[in-house]
Scaffold this active site. Structure first.
Site, PDB file in Angstrom:
ATOM      1  N   ARG A   1       0.979  -1.198   0.003  1.00 42.52           N
ATOM      2  CA  ARG A   1      -0.212  -0.148  -0.111  1.00 42.52           C
ATOM      3  C   ARG A   1       0.815   1.347  -0.006  1.00 42.52           C
ATOM      4  O   ARG A   1       1.992   1.389   0.788  1.00 42.52           O
ATOM      5  CB  ARG A   1      -0.902   0.060   1.026  1.00 42.52           C
ATOM      6  CG  ARG A   1      -1.955  -0.942   1.121  1.00 42.52           C
ATOM      7  CD  ARG A   1      -3.022  -0.447   0.121  1.00 42.52           C
ATOM      8  NE  ARG A   1      -4.311  -1.433   0.004  1.00 42.52           N
ATOM      9  CZ  ARG A   1      -4.471  -2.474  -0.758  1.00 42.52           C
ATOM     10  NH1 ARG A   1      -3.454  -2.818  -1.728  1.00 42.52           N
ATOM     11  NH2 ARG A   1      -5.277  -3.126  -0.630  1.00 42.52           N
TER      12      ARG A   1
ATOM     13  N   HIS B   1      -0.794  -0.065  -9.859  1.00 42.65           N
ATOM     14  CA  HIS B   1      -1.369  -0.864  -9.078  1.00 42.65           C
ATOM     15  C   HIS B   1      -2.197  -2.289  -9.880  1.00 42.65           C
ATOM     16  O   HIS B   1      -3.456  -2.794  -9.854  1.00 42.65           O
ATOM     17  CB  HIS B   1      -2.667  -0.360  -8.272  1.00 42.65           C
ATOM     18  CG  HIS B   1      -3.092  -1.074  -6.996  1.00 42.65           C
ATOM     19  ND1 HIS B   1      -3.252  -0.496  -5.882  1.00 42.65           N
ATOM     20  CD2 HIS B   1      -3.233  -2.397  -6.595  1.00 42.65           C
ATOM     21  CE1 HIS B   1      -3.465  -1.185  -4.765  1.00 42.65           C
ATOM     22  NE2 HIS B   1      -3.458  -2.408  -5.075  1.00 42.65           N
TER      23      HIS B   1
HETATM   24  P1  NAD Z   1      -1.465 -11.419   5.301  1.00 42.86           P
HETATM   25  O1  NAD Z   1      -2.277 -10.951   6.268  1.00 42.86           O
HETATM   26  O2  NAD Z   1      -1.425 -12.830   4.738  1.00 42.86           O
HETATM   27  O3  NAD Z   1       0.128 -11.061   5.713  1.00 42.86           O
HETATM   28  C1  NAD Z   1       0.340  -9.597   6.157  1.00 42.86           C
HETATM   29  C2  NAD Z   1       1.635  -9.757   7.354  1.00 42.86           C
HETATM   30  O4  NAD Z   1       1.875  -8.661   7.441  1.00 42.86           O
HETATM   31  C3  NAD Z   1       1.081 -10.720   8.509  1.00 42.86           C
HETATM   32  O5  NAD Z   1       1.982 -11.739   8.596  1.00 42.86           O
HETATM   33  C4  NAD Z   1       1.084  -9.633   9.555  1.00 42.86           C
HETATM   34  O6  NAD Z   1       1.506 -10.233  10.839  1.00 42.86           O
HETATM   35  C5  NAD Z   1       2.259  -8.590   9.096  1.00 42.86           C
HETATM   36  N1  NAD Z   1       2.205  -7.574   9.809  1.00 42.86           N
HETATM   37  C6  NAD Z   1       1.156  -6.680   9.990  1.00 42.86           C
HETATM   38  N2  NAD Z   1       1.544  -5.496  10.354  1.00 42.86           N
HETATM   39  C7  NAD Z   1       2.947  -5.319  10.128  1.00 42.86           C
HETATM   40  C8  NAD Z   1       3.884  -4.371  10.400  1.00 42.86           C
HETATM   41  N3  NAD Z   1       3.550  -3.204  10.848  1.00 42.86           N
HETATM   42  N4  NAD Z   1       5.270  -4.758  10.259  1.00 42.86           N
HETATM   43  C9  NAD Z   1       5.434  -6.128   9.872  1.00 42.86           C
HETATM   44  N5  NAD Z   1       4.717  -7.027   9.464  1.00 42.86           N
HETATM   45  C10 NAD Z   1       3.458  -6.706   9.638  1.00 42.86           C
HETATM   46  O7  NAD Z   1      -1.700 -10.334   3.934  1.00 42.86           O
HETATM   47  P2  NAD Z   1      -1.256 -10.707   2.182  1.00 42.86           P
HETATM   48  O8  NAD Z   1      -2.444 -11.388   1.689  1.00 42.86           O
HETATM   49  O9  NAD Z   1       0.177 -11.309   2.374  1.00 42.86           O
HETATM   50  O10 NAD Z   1      -1.113  -9.267   1.758  1.00 42.86           O
HETATM   51  C11 NAD Z   1      -0.165  -8.228   2.079  1.00 42.86           C
HETATM   52  C12 NAD Z   1      -0.630  -6.953   1.693  1.00 42.86           C
HETATM   53  O11 NAD Z   1      -0.492  -7.146   0.052  1.00 42.86           O
HETATM   54  C13 NAD Z   1      -1.820  -6.640   1.780  1.00 42.86           C
HETATM   55  O12 NAD Z   1      -2.053  -5.933   2.913  1.00 42.86           O
HETATM   56  C14 NAD Z   1      -2.422  -5.519   0.795  1.00 42.86           C
HETATM   57  O13 NAD Z   1      -2.120  -4.195   1.267  1.00 42.86           O
HETATM   58  C15 NAD Z   1      -1.373  -5.765  -0.385  1.00 42.86           C
HETATM   59  N6  NAD Z   1      -1.876  -6.385  -1.561  1.00 42.86           N
HETATM   60  C16 NAD Z   1      -1.412  -5.615  -2.690  1.00 42.86           C
HETATM   61  C17 NAD Z   1      -1.923  -6.132  -3.879  1.00 42.86           C
HETATM   62  C18 NAD Z   1      -1.440  -5.189  -5.217  1.00 42.86           C
HETATM   63  O14 NAD Z   1      -2.199  -5.458  -6.222  1.00 42.86           O
HETATM   64  N7  NAD Z   1      -0.515  -4.425  -5.326  1.00 42.86           N
HETATM   65  C19 NAD Z   1      -2.974  -7.041  -3.910  1.00 42.86           C
HETATM   66  C20 NAD Z   1      -3.221  -7.846  -2.806  1.00 42.86           C
HETATM   67  C21 NAD Z   1      -2.712  -7.262  -1.546  1.00 42.86           C
END
Ligand code: NAD
Length: 337
Positions: A234, A295
């Protein structure tokens, strides 16, 4: 259920129409974003389906509640664009798609790394102009490089597997240690140690109040000079002005971003005939060692099919039971902020 889809493109209509053959919801697609100006379109729809750049503040949620909306179905995993306190107050349930293709995002992060390192974006232009000089295109072996992964959930773990395949050493920062990553030999360290030791840092954590501007001037000062920074999570995770200052000084050697903190005014639209007013964004585009994608990390056919199927299943489940396994437990989410 009667569902108003906002912010839809041709690819959304295609994937949702196809998945809806099973579910048979009554769907109306709107091209416009859900906003203060368009919220009246949702009157009479029990369900409203939105994407990441439709911001749901308290005022919009109140209007939706008055119009009879009981459910917001997010076509995304992240939910930082929804005022959860207000949703709770107006008794609107929020469901999301927790995982649709973690491979898509992890692979895109790897694509940014490979392109930045071997300067594929510059080589492409040179060769098309008949310039076959390789001056300035020098890269480095990924084999042996140290990669710091911030957030080792679903996407972070798959990204770690990909980088392990290149022969990288893995450092992780997350409150929870992922067994998949531990099996790859990932060492979990403090944020400061990850900053200090990583050649490449990739962000895979959600945007929360705590992680907003996680990468700021102070954080960059702790990193190796010339670090490669990748953000497919993000935009708000990076203080863009601090990144620009660090690109100018050379402290950041490479920046690959699929997300940008002010992206709502830009991304997903064809603005090629307009003058872009965001000077910060335009400054980013002037650097030869910056790649910005709009994105698109999630954008694979597998991901679109999964988003459509999960979203429509979420709506069906809510219709049948009044709840949904993919509902955001609002009290819990607020407490964790
Ligand atoms: P997920 O919930 O499986 O994993 C997120 C991880 O981040 C968790 O293990 C959590 O403990 C950890 N976390 C939370 N806060 C943290 C912090 N301050 N510091 C370090 N680690 C922290 O989520 P995911 O499916 O792996 O997705 C991750 C991110 O990817 C989503 O939050 C979303 O913002 C982003 N995303 C982007 C796109 C894109 O098209 N660019 C698409 C999907 C998701």
């Amino acid at each position: 259920m009667k569902v108003a889809f906002f912010n839809t493109k041709s690819y959304d209509r295609q994937s949702f129409n196809s998945a809806n053959e099973q579910h048979q919801h009554e769907i109306i697609f709107f091209e416009s974003h859900l906003s203060h100006e368009t919220v009246s379109l949702a009157v009479g729809f029990s369900t409203v389906c939105i994407f990441i750049n439709d911001y749901l503040d308290a005022e919009i949620l109140e209007k939706l509640a008055h119009g009879g909306t009981k459910l917001i179905a997010l076509r995304s995993a992240g939910f930082n664009h929804v005022d959860l306190v207000a949703a709770n107050k107006f008794e609107i349930a929020i469901v999301r798609v927790p995982a649709y293709s973690p491979f898509a995002v992890a692979e895109h992060a790897a694509a940014l790394i490979l392109s930045l390192n071997r300067k594929v974006h510059r080589a492409y232009n040179r060769v098309r102009e008949g310039n076959f000089s390789i001056e300035g295109l020098l890269g480095f072996d990924l084999h042996g490089a140290t990669v710091g992964v911030i957030g080792t959930g679903r996407i972070g773990a798959i990204f770690s597997q990909i980088m392990y395949g290149f022969g990288c050493k893995l450092l992780g920062y997350d409150a929870y240690q992922n067994t998949v990553c531990l099996k790859l030999g990932m060492e979990y360290v403090s944020m400061s140690e990850l900053f200090a030791k990583s050649d490449i840092i990739s962000l895979h954590c959600p945007l929360t109040a705590e992680s907003h501007h996680l990468i700021n001037a102070e954080a960059i000062a702790q990193m190796k000079h010339g670090v490669m920074l990748i953000n497919t999570s993000r935009g708000g995770l990076i203080d863009t002005q601090a990144a620009i200052d660090s690109l100018k000084s050379g402290a950041i050697g490479y920046l690959g971003i699929d997300v940008y903190e002010q992206e709502a005014d830009l991304f997903f639209e064809d603005l090629s005939s307009q003058v872009i007013q965001d000077d910060t964004f335009q400054r980013l585009l002037t650097f030869p060692n910056v790649i910005v994608t709009g994105h698109q990390a999630f954008f694979t056919s597998e991901a679109l099919a999964n988003i459509a199927e999960t979203t429509l299943s979420n709506i069906s489940e809510f219709e049948q039971t009044g709840d949904c396994a993919n509902a955001i437990k609002i009290d819990k989410a607020i407490a964790s902020k």
